[in-house]
Design a protein around this motif. Sequence first.
Motif, PDB file in Angstrom:
ATOM      1  N   ASP A  73       0.831  -1.214   0.000  1.00 14.85           N
ATOM      2  CA  ASP A  73       0.000   0.000   0.000  1.00 14.85           C
ATOM      3  C   ASP A  73       0.860   1.255   0.000  1.00 14.85           C
ATOM      4  O   ASP A  73       0.535   2.251  -0.658  1.00 14.85           O
ATOM      5  CB  ASP A  73      -0.920   0.005   1.226  1.00 14.85           C
ATOM      6  CG  ASP A  73      -2.068  -0.992   1.107  1.00 14.85           C
ATOM      7  OD1 ASP A  73      -2.325  -1.470  -0.012  1.00 14.85           O
ATOM      8  OD2 ASP A  73      -2.694  -1.299   2.134  1.00 14.85           O
ATOM      9  N   THR A  74       1.959   1.204   0.730  1.00 21.79           N
ATOM     10  CA  THR A  74       2.848   2.370   0.785  1.00 21.79           C
ATOM     11  C   THR A  74       3.478   2.637  -0.579  1.00 21.79           C
ATOM     12  O   THR A  74       3.559   3.787  -1.029  1.00 21.79           O
ATOM     13  CB  THR A  74       3.953   2.146   1.833  1.00 21.79           C
ATOM     14  OG1 THR A  74       3.348   1.921   3.105  1.00 21.79           O
ATOM     15  CG2 THR A  74       4.877   3.355   1.913  1.00 21.79           C
ATOM     16  N   ARG A  75       3.917   1.575  -1.238  1.00 20.33           N
ATOM     17  CA  ARG A  75       4.496   1.747  -2.578  1.00 20.33           C
ATOM     18  C   ARG A  75       3.446   2.284  -3.548  1.00 20.33           C
ATOM     19  O   ARG A  75       3.749   3.121  -4.407  1.00 20.33           O
ATOM     20  CB  ARG A  75       5.039   0.418  -3.079  1.00 20.33           C
ATOM     21  CG  ARG A  75       6.280  -0.053  -2.323  1.00 20.33           C
ATOM     22  CD  ARG A  75       6.753  -1.407  -2.833  1.00 20.33           C
ATOM     23  NE  ARG A  75       7.907  -1.889  -2.090  1.00 20.33           N
ATOM     24  CZ  ARG A  75       8.481  -3.072  -2.289  1.00 20.33           C
ATOM     25  NH1 ARG A  75       8.003  -3.891  -3.228  1.00 20.33           N
ATOM     26  NH2 ARG A  75       9.517  -3.448  -1.574  1.00 20.33           N
ATOM     27  N   GLN A  76       2.203   1.808  -3.391  1.00 26.29           N
ATOM     28  CA  GLN A  76       1.143   2.300  -4.276  1.00 26.29           C
ATOM     29  C   GLN A  76       0.904   3.786  -4.035  1.00 26.29           C
ATOM     30  O   GLN A  76       0.717   4.554  -4.988  1.00 26.29           O
ATOM     31  CB  GLN A  76      -0.150   1.518  -4.037  1.00 26.29           C
ATOM     32  CG  GLN A  76      -1.290   1.993  -4.926  1.00 26.29           C
ATOM     33  CD  GLN A  76      -2.489   1.066  -4.877  1.00 26.29           C
ATOM     34  OE1 GLN A  76      -2.450   0.041  -4.214  1.00 26.29           O
ATOM     35  NE2 GLN A  76      -3.538   1.428  -5.578  1.00 26.29           N
ATOM     36  N   LEU A  77       0.902   4.203  -2.774  1.00 27.16           N
ATOM     37  CA  LEU A  77       0.714   5.619  -2.459  1.00 27.16           C
ATOM     38  C   LEU A  77       1.816   6.461  -3.104  1.00 27.16           C
ATOM     39  O   LEU A  77       1.538   7.503  -3.710  1.00 27.16           O
ATOM     40  CB  LEU A  77       0.719   5.810  -0.946  1.00 27.16           C
ATOM     41  CG  LEU A  77       0.687   7.260  -0.442  1.00 27.16           C
ATOM     42  CD1 LEU A  77      -0.591   7.964  -0.895  1.00 27.16           C
ATOM     43  CD2 LEU A  77       0.804   7.302   1.090  1.00 27.16           C
ATOM     44  N   ARG A  78       3.054   6.001  -2.994  1.00 27.55           N
ATOM     45  CA  ARG A  78       4.164   6.740  -3.597  1.00 27.55           C
ATOM     46  C   ARG A  78       4.006   6.831  -5.105  1.00 27.55           C
ATOM     47  O   ARG A  78       4.230   7.893  -5.710  1.00 27.55           O
ATOM     48  CB  ARG A  78       5.490   6.058  -3.259  1.00 27.55           C
ATOM     49  CG  ARG A  78       5.899   6.178  -1.794  1.00 27.55           C
ATOM     50  CD  ARG A  78       7.089   5.281  -1.493  1.00 27.55           C
ATOM     51  NE  ARG A  78       7.492   5.366  -0.098  1.00 27.55           N
ATOM     52  CZ  ARG A  78       8.258   4.459   0.504  1.00 27.55           C
ATOM     53  NH1 ARG A  78       8.702   3.406  -0.179  1.00 27.55           N
ATOM     54  NH2 ARG A  78       8.583   4.606   1.769  1.00 27.55           N
ATOM     55  N   ASP A  79       3.598   5.712  -5.728  1.00 30.48           N
ATOM     56  CA  ASP A  79       3.424   5.709  -7.181  1.00 30.48           C
ATOM     57  C   ASP A  79       2.316   6.667  -7.606  1.00 30.48           C
ATOM     58  O   ASP A  79       2.448   7.387  -8.609  1.00 30.48           O
ATOM     59  CB  ASP A  79       3.100   4.295  -7.670  1.00 30.48           C
ATOM     60  CG  ASP A  79       4.297   3.369  -7.625  1.00 30.48           C
ATOM     61  OD1 ASP A  79       5.424   3.875  -7.489  1.00 30.48           O
ATOM     62  OD2 ASP A  79       4.101   2.145  -7.721  1.00 30.48           O
ATOM     63  N   GLU A  80       1.221   6.678  -6.858  1.00 30.25           N
ATOM     64  CA  GLU A  80       0.104   7.546  -7.220  1.00 30.25           C
ATOM     65  C   GLU A  80       0.480   9.019  -7.066  1.00 30.25           C
ATOM     66  O   GLU A  80       0.126   9.850  -7.907  1.00 30.25           O
ATOM     67  CB  GLU A  80      -1.119   7.204  -6.378  1.00 30.25           C
ATOM     68  CG  GLU A  80      -1.742   5.864  -6.739  1.00 30.25           C
ATOM     69  CD  GLU A  80      -3.043   5.604  -6.003  1.00 30.25           C
ATOM     70  OE1 GLU A  80      -3.496   6.495  -5.249  1.00 30.25           O
ATOM     71  OE2 GLU A  80      -3.614   4.513  -6.186  1.00 30.25           O
ATOM     72  N   MET A  81       1.214   9.334  -6.015  1.00 26.65           N
ATOM     73  CA  MET A  81       1.618  10.729  -5.822  1.00 26.65           C
ATOM     74  C   MET A  81       2.623  11.152  -6.890  1.00 26.65           C
ATOM     75  O   MET A  81       2.598  12.285  -7.369  1.00 26.65           O
ATOM     76  CB  MET A  81       2.211  10.920  -4.427  1.00 26.65           C
ATOM     77  CG  MET A  81       1.205  10.728  -3.289  1.00 26.65           C
ATOM     78  SD  MET A  81      -0.256  11.820  -3.414  1.00 26.65           S
ATOM     79  CE  MET A  81      -1.482  10.719  -4.166  1.00 26.65           C
ATOM     80  N   ARG A 274      -5.716  -5.997  -6.635  1.00 28.26           N
ATOM     81  CA  ARG A 274      -5.741  -4.768  -5.842  1.00 28.26           C
ATOM     82  C   ARG A 274      -6.677  -3.788  -6.521  1.00 28.26           C
ATOM     83  O   ARG A 274      -6.624  -3.611  -7.736  1.00 28.26           O
ATOM     84  CB  ARG A 274      -4.335  -4.171  -5.745  1.00 28.26           C
ATOM     85  CG  ARG A 274      -4.216  -2.990  -4.801  1.00 28.26           C
ATOM     86  CD  ARG A 274      -2.794  -2.456  -4.824  1.00 28.26           C
ATOM     87  NE  ARG A 274      -1.858  -3.383  -4.228  1.00 28.26           N
ATOM     88  CZ  ARG A 274      -1.569  -3.411  -2.931  1.00 28.26           C
ATOM     89  NH1 ARG A 274      -2.167  -2.569  -2.110  1.00 28.26           N
ATOM     90  NH2 ARG A 274      -0.692  -4.271  -2.470  1.00 28.26           N
ATOM     91  N   THR A 278      -2.033   0.622  -8.988  1.00 27.45           N
ATOM     92  CA  THR A 278      -1.267   1.848  -9.166  1.00 27.45           C
ATOM     93  C   THR A 278      -1.517   2.376 -10.579  1.00 27.45           C
ATOM     94  O   THR A 278      -1.864   1.609 -11.492  1.00 27.45           O
ATOM     95  CB  THR A 278       0.242   1.593  -8.991  1.00 27.45           C
ATOM     96  OG1 THR A 278       0.697   0.737 -10.046  1.00 27.45           O
ATOM     97  CG2 THR A 278       0.544   0.939  -7.646  1.00 27.45           C
TER      98      THR A 278
END
Length: 292
Positions: A73-81, A274, A278
């Motif tokens: 989830d953290t990696r996905q958040l970084r990718d989305e930002m 998911r 992403t």
Amino acid sequence: MIDKLEMFLAVAKEGHFGRAAATIGVTQPTLSAGIKQLEESLGVLLIFRGSRYGGLTPEGQQALVWARRIVGDTRQLRDEMRAVRHGLSGRLRIAVIPTALTWAARISARFGAAHPNVGFTILSRTSAEILQMIDDLEVDAGISYLDNEPLGRVSSVPLYDERYLLVAHQDHPLAAQAQVAWSDLDGQRLCLLSQDMQNRRIINRTLTAAGVVPQATVESNSTVVLVSHVMAGGWLTILPEDIAGFLAQGKPLRLIALEGSAPGHAVGLIAPWREPHTPVLEALLSEARRMV
């Protein structure tokens, strides 16, 4: 906390503190201290250890599931930002069964033309390794079989159905035939993918059904090695149509239809289940759908 979970995931994957430290680019004392801090924070022992790694405790097994989810989830958040700020960028890691590597090239070429700031790392792996690498967050997606052996919960896009061809040197006695029955391969000198490959298990079943004992005098996890042996003379190999055509191009080889080889098992792009994916991974899945 996230960096400690990354350390924990690395140790669980490698089963060795030194290798885990090297994988994530820290010293072994730093990694050991990070794991200890994580255990103190959670209030449980995660890893059995004395002079060496001794496996995950029951609490560690449970924490592993959460660690994968939180880190993912953290990696996905970084990718989305990052996508919000800069558009699609970064690097997609894809593990691919050897017989589908030409399709990986097609996908990366089309995707890269539309999204030039996204790079690719493409690895050749068995279908079982691909699923494990997706679970371990080592790759973002895979190209593998969809309908032959259990996949678990993944997102998937079918790309093509396999059709097998016999690959022979032009001087081989079978090269003059327009079609060969699977039963005609009894006693022939075969070179095939290794037993850990799902492709090999499919071919073994087909040969057995035709009354042929599935034996190979040469086995390899590389399709290039197989075709090289056919070129050296005397061997035959069996490959899906697309990779066979690519490897045989410009060589003194014949591709011969195998009698009864109707479209076989589906191969496609798979990704972790998911919702939402992403932005980069969703764009990759969409590109695969457009290709089909």
